[in-house]
Design an enzyme around this catalytic site. Sequence first.
Site, PDB file in Angstrom:
ATOM      1  N   HIS A  58       1.040  -1.279  -0.517  1.00 30.37           N
ATOM      2  CA  HIS A  58       0.288   0.314  -0.135  1.00 30.37           C
ATOM      3  C   HIS A  58       1.196   1.519   0.082  1.00 30.37           C
ATOM      4  O   HIS A  58      -0.105   2.509   0.222  1.00 30.37           O
ATOM      5  CB  HIS A  58      -0.624  -0.257   1.424  1.00 30.37           C
ATOM      6  CG  HIS A  58      -2.206  -1.345   0.984  1.00 30.37           C
ATOM      7  ND1 HIS A  58      -2.504  -1.880   0.369  1.00 30.37           N
ATOM      8  CD2 HIS A  58      -1.941  -1.944   2.388  1.00 30.37           C
ATOM      9  CE1 HIS A  58      -3.586  -2.669   1.493  1.00 30.37           C
ATOM     10  NE2 HIS A  58      -3.348  -3.265   2.228  1.00 30.37           N
ATOM     11  N   HIS A 220      -8.135  -3.957   0.043  1.00 24.37           N
ATOM     12  CA  HIS A 220      -7.699  -5.569  -0.815  1.00 24.37           C
ATOM     13  C   HIS A 220      -8.390  -6.039  -1.100  1.00 24.37           C
ATOM     14  O   HIS A 220      -8.307  -7.447  -1.696  1.00 24.37           O
ATOM     15  CB  HIS A 220      -7.455  -6.347   0.797  1.00 24.37           C
ATOM     16  CG  HIS A 220      -6.602  -5.502   1.760  1.00 24.37           C
ATOM     17  ND1 HIS A 220      -7.222  -4.873   2.683  1.00 24.37           N
ATOM     18  CD2 HIS A 220      -5.537  -4.682   2.103  1.00 24.37           C
ATOM     19  CE1 HIS A 220      -6.455  -4.708   3.871  1.00 24.37           C
ATOM     20  NE2 HIS A 220      -5.462  -4.558   3.347  1.00 24.37           N
TER      21      HIS A 220
END
Length: 335
Positions: A58, A220
């Site tokens: 991320h 996700h």
Amino acid sequence: MKKLINDPYQVVDETISGILKAHPYHLRMAEGSGRALVRADAPVKGKVAICTGGGSGHIPVFLGYVGPGLVDGVSIGNVFSSPSADDMLAVTKEVNGGAGVLYLFGNYQGDIMNFEMAAEMADMDDIRVEMSIGKDDVASAPRSEADRRRGVAGIFFAYKIAGAKADTMANLDEVKATTDAVIDATCTMGVALTPCTIPAAGEPTFTIADDEMELGMGIHGEPGIERGKLKPADEVTVIMAEKIIADLPFKSGDEVAVLVNGLGATPPEELYIIYNKAYDILQTHGLKVYRSYIGEYATSMEMAGVSLSLLKLNNEFKTLLDAPGFSPFLPQWSK
């Protein structure tokens, strides 16, 4: 999906190694852990330390927010996986300056479990730990069930303001109160256009047709609230903005900070097209833009898509947003 990697099981550790070699004056490894980074000058004596952590994949979340005026340390998990309690404890010990530690992270069960364990172990070493949990994703649960909301890109505002608050030498209770207030005043909604591929898995996290998009998908690949045909940028922006504005709710005259975040494979041109429409929508609602941030602030590897975040401002939030802060990934800039 083609990737410029070596061993898919070494991606995280090779990434950390490269970052430490590139930024030795800003970051260092915490003692006793290969997955814990801290600011180079940690600990700062007498200051509340802020720790974060989460799965890799991320960047700049999570390790990209370590630096003066931001976060003091980070524990790093495998791609999309929670870091261990031991790594979080290593960070905690390394950054503790004697004024207590605030854990600031997203609302995911693995992180909560491991960070609670780390806090219990820190308590045995007489380190007081409090927690603030980001939960800004309006698509994942209604406001009446905000504790079920995922933490996504809007946690950027919490990092920036919490770090600045800690720099005022406020005590732990004061830093936590301000951070929690920021979290409560932040709303985010996103849209995904393509999946990403976890290196060790070797296949996309989900499938979606070339002419489709999914509103409200998590970072996700968690299911969103609607999948349908790809719409023009302005229509997508209207959907996201109106959902966010109605959620808090925002009202005419409010000042806001705006974040248009790319999820990893969305070019800057498209982000500015989104911002162009978002700004007009905010003006129509009588909302005043105090600061705007456009770029990659919380990604999902090579996922294409965008999220829009709004923070409702007060005078304290404005002062703390304006305060200096730096990381190699996120230099502070002027209005």
